[in-house]
Design an enzyme around this catalytic site. Sequence first.
Site, PDB file in Angstrom:
ATOM      1  N   LYS A   4       0.758  -1.244   0.018  1.00 42.18           N
ATOM      2  CA  LYS A   4      -0.114  -0.111  -0.039  1.00 42.18           C
ATOM      3  C   LYS A   4       1.092   1.331   0.162  1.00 42.18           C
ATOM      4  O   LYS A   4       0.524   2.203  -0.659  1.00 42.18           O
ATOM      5  CB  LYS A   4      -0.957   0.073   1.285  1.00 42.18           C
ATOM      6  CG  LYS A   4      -2.300  -0.814   1.067  1.00 42.18           C
ATOM      7  CD  LYS A   4      -3.396  -0.381   1.825  1.00 42.18           C
ATOM      8  CE  LYS A   4      -4.753  -1.404   1.418  1.00 42.18           C
ATOM      9  NZ  LYS A   4      -5.519  -1.339   2.488  1.00 42.18           N
TER      10      LYS A   4
ATOM     11  N   LYS B 196      -3.588 -11.445  -7.158  1.00 47.56           N
ATOM     12  CA  LYS B 196      -4.710 -11.513  -6.412  1.00 47.56           C
ATOM     13  C   LYS B 196      -5.909 -10.913  -7.164  1.00 47.56           C
ATOM     14  O   LYS B 196      -5.601  -9.855  -7.636  1.00 47.56           O
ATOM     15  CB  LYS B 196      -4.442 -11.264  -5.091  1.00 47.56           C
ATOM     16  CG  LYS B 196      -5.881 -10.873  -4.232  1.00 47.56           C
ATOM     17  CD  LYS B 196      -5.432 -10.341  -2.748  1.00 47.56           C
ATOM     18  CE  LYS B 196      -5.657  -9.002  -2.767  1.00 47.56           C
ATOM     19  NZ  LYS B 196      -5.854  -8.542  -1.365  1.00 47.56           N
TER      20      LYS B 196
ATOM     21  N   LYS C 115     -10.026  -5.541  -5.508  1.00 47.66           N
ATOM     22  CA  LYS C 115     -10.919  -4.248  -6.022  1.00 47.66           C
ATOM     23  C   LYS C 115     -10.482  -2.978  -6.564  1.00 47.66           C
ATOM     24  O   LYS C 115     -11.065  -2.585  -7.218  1.00 47.66           O
ATOM     25  CB  LYS C 115     -11.403  -3.726  -4.738  1.00 47.66           C
ATOM     26  CG  LYS C 115     -12.209  -4.656  -3.716  1.00 47.66           C
ATOM     27  CD  LYS C 115     -12.557  -3.987  -2.286  1.00 47.66           C
ATOM     28  CE  LYS C 115     -11.972  -4.603  -1.041  1.00 47.66           C
ATOM     29  NZ  LYS C 115     -12.725  -4.212  -0.016  1.00 47.66           N
TER      30      LYS C 115
HETATM   31  P1  TYM Z   1     -10.384  -6.469   2.621  1.00 51.33           P
HETATM   32  O1  TYM Z   1     -11.814  -5.552   2.804  1.00 51.33           O
HETATM   33  O2  TYM Z   1      -9.210  -6.328   1.707  1.00 51.33           O
HETATM   34  O3  TYM Z   1     -11.222  -7.796   2.293  1.00 51.33           O
HETATM   35  C1  TYM Z   1     -12.357  -8.685   2.842  1.00 51.33           C
HETATM   36  C2  TYM Z   1     -12.019 -10.090   2.605  1.00 51.33           C
HETATM   37  O4  TYM Z   1     -11.981 -10.539   1.759  1.00 51.33           O
HETATM   38  C3  TYM Z   1     -11.003 -11.516   1.498  1.00 51.33           C
HETATM   39  N1  TYM Z   1     -10.246 -11.455   0.165  1.00 51.33           N
HETATM   40  C4  TYM Z   1     -10.084 -12.433  -0.798  1.00 51.33           C
HETATM   41  N2  TYM Z   1     -10.153 -13.667  -0.449  1.00 51.33           N
HETATM   42  C5  TYM Z   1     -10.076 -14.283  -1.361  1.00 51.33           C
HETATM   43  N3  TYM Z   1      -9.565 -14.347  -2.670  1.00 51.33           N
HETATM   44  C6  TYM Z   1      -9.179 -12.848  -3.023  1.00 51.33           C
HETATM   45  N4  TYM Z   1      -8.674 -12.551  -4.126  1.00 51.33           N
HETATM   46  C7  TYM Z   1      -9.709 -11.806  -1.971  1.00 51.33           C
HETATM   47  N5  TYM Z   1      -9.668 -10.573  -2.034  1.00 51.33           N
HETATM   48  C8  TYM Z   1      -9.817 -10.477  -0.610  1.00 51.33           C
HETATM   49  C9  TYM Z   1      -9.754 -10.942   2.433  1.00 51.33           C
HETATM   50  O5  TYM Z   1      -8.845 -11.782   2.951  1.00 51.33           O
HETATM   51  C10 TYM Z   1     -10.590 -10.413   3.563  1.00 51.33           C
HETATM   52  O6  TYM Z   1     -11.067 -11.818   4.407  1.00 51.33           O
HETATM   53  N6  TYM Z   1      -8.158  -5.761   6.914  1.00 51.33           N
HETATM   54  C11 TYM Z   1      -9.192  -6.362   6.068  1.00 51.33           C
HETATM   55  C12 TYM Z   1     -10.596  -6.004   6.917  1.00 51.33           C
HETATM   56  C13 TYM Z   1     -10.310  -6.350   8.475  1.00 51.33           C
HETATM   57  C14 TYM Z   1     -10.425  -7.398   9.193  1.00 51.33           C
HETATM   58  C15 TYM Z   1     -10.719  -7.063  10.450  1.00 51.33           C
HETATM   59  C16 TYM Z   1     -10.621  -8.736   8.768  1.00 51.33           C
HETATM   60  C17 TYM Z   1     -10.264  -5.269   9.329  1.00 51.33           C
HETATM   61  N7  TYM Z   1     -10.370  -5.854  10.648  1.00 51.33           N
HETATM   62  C18 TYM Z   1     -10.605  -8.088  11.724  1.00 51.33           C
HETATM   63  C19 TYM Z   1     -10.789  -9.671   9.699  1.00 51.33           C
HETATM   64  C20 TYM Z   1     -10.806  -9.133  11.229  1.00 51.33           C
HETATM   65  C21 TYM Z   1      -9.524  -6.072   4.886  1.00 51.33           C
HETATM   66  O7  TYM Z   1      -8.830  -5.013   4.300  1.00 51.33           O
HETATM   67  O8  TYM Z   1      -9.966  -6.752   4.081  1.00 51.33           O
END
Ligand code: TYM
Length: 334
Positions: free
Chosen positions: A115, A197, A200
Site C-alpha cells: 500500500k 490476487k 477491488k
Molecule cells: P478486505 O476488505 O481487503 O477484504 C475482505 C475479505 O475478503 C478477502 N479477500 C479475498 N479472498 C480470496 N481471494 C481474494 N482475491 C480476496 N480478496 C479479498 C480478504 O482476505 C478478507 O477476508 N484488513 C481487512 C479487513 C479487516 C478485518 C478485521 C478482517 C479489518 N479488521 C478483522 C478480519 C478481522 C481487509 O482489508 O479486508
Amino acid sequence: MIGDKKVLFSGMQATGNLTLGNYLGALQNWVKLSDEYECFYSVVDLHSITVRQDPAELRSRARKLLTLYIAAGLDPEKNCIYYQSHVSGHCELAWILNCFTYMGELNRMTQFKDKSAKHADNINAGLFTYPVLMAADILLYQADVVPVGKDQLQHLEITRDIAQRFNAIYGDVFTIPEPYLGKSGAKIMSLQDPAKKMSKSDENVNASIYLMDDPDTIMRKFKRAVTDSEGCVRYSESQPGIMNLMDIYSACTGKSAAEIEKEFDGKGYGDFKMAVGESVVSVLKPLQDRFEDLQKDKAYIDGIIKNNAEKAEYYSLKTLRKVQKKVGFPERIR
Ligand code: TYM
C-alpha cells in the site's frame, strides 16, 4: 464464549467495488459459520481512511456493504452487523495495543509495503498501524475464530503475537484467535493474470468479477479469462489460470477438484468457462436481487444499524474495561 457459543469476528472494507474474491474468500464462509458461532461482522470504515476517501462516497459504500452482508444471508437478528466507527472501543483498544507492538513487526507487513508503494504520496501512520487496529477489532470481542482470505493471514499472525505478549504480562486477558480459511476460494486470482490476487483496485475491469456485475458481463469476463495452451482441465501448478477457475467453480458448486476434472474430461476450455460463469451467476444473482429489495427498506436497515451498534458496544466494553484495569488506568467513579 458468549453463552455456550464460541465467538467469531470478521470485517471488510467499504472501499472499491467488492469482488468475487471477497465473496468466496470471506462472505460465503461467514454465512456458513454463522449458526455455529456468536458472530460479529463489521464494516471496517476506520480502516478505510488509511487511504484518502471521498466522504459522501465512503458513507454510501459503507451502507451498501452493510446491506450486502444481510443480502448474502447473514441474519442481522442473530449476527451483530455494525459499523466499526460506531463503537469507540476499537480505537481505544488499538491505542493500548499500539504500546505492545514493535515497529519492526509492523515494518514486515507485506500489505503495508504494497500500500505504501501504491500511495507513495500518503504513507501515513494509520497505514503503518493498520494491523494493530485489526488486532483490536478481533481481540475486543474475544474472538475464537476469524474467517478471512489468505491475504489476511499475516495480520492474524501479528494479532496472535500481540495477544500472547499482552497475556504473558497481565494474565489471560485475550482469547487467542485462529484464522479460518475455506477449502476453496481462500485466494481467488485475477482473471487476466493468475499470478495476481483478484482485487477491488485492479485497473483492468476484466480482471475481476464484481458482485454487482450483471450475468452478461460475468459470462463475458469468464470467456476472456486467461488460460493456457494445454487444453485440459486439470488442477496443476503449471496451469494457474485453470486452477483459479477450478477454485471458483469448486467454491460455487461444492464440487472437489477430482470431480471437476472428471466432469470436463475430454471437453474444451470453452465449455468449462461457460460452466464456471453460470455457477457464479447462480450464486450472485439471488444475492443481487435481495440486495435491491433490502436497499429500499430504509427503516429496517436503520434499525439494524442502531441495535447492533449497541450490542457490539456492550460486548466491546466488557473487554475494554478489563484491559484498562490491567494496564493501570484508574477506575471510574460513578
Ligand atoms: P478486505 O476488505 O481487503 O477484504 C475482505 C475479505 O475478503 C478477502 N479477500 C479475498 N479472498 C480470496 N481471494 C481474494 N482475491 C480476496 N480478496 C479479498 C480478504 O482476505 C478478507 O477476508 N484488513 C481487512 C479487513 C479487516 C478485518 C478485521 C478482517 C479489518 N479488521 C478483522 C478480519 C478481522 C481487509 O482489508 O479486508
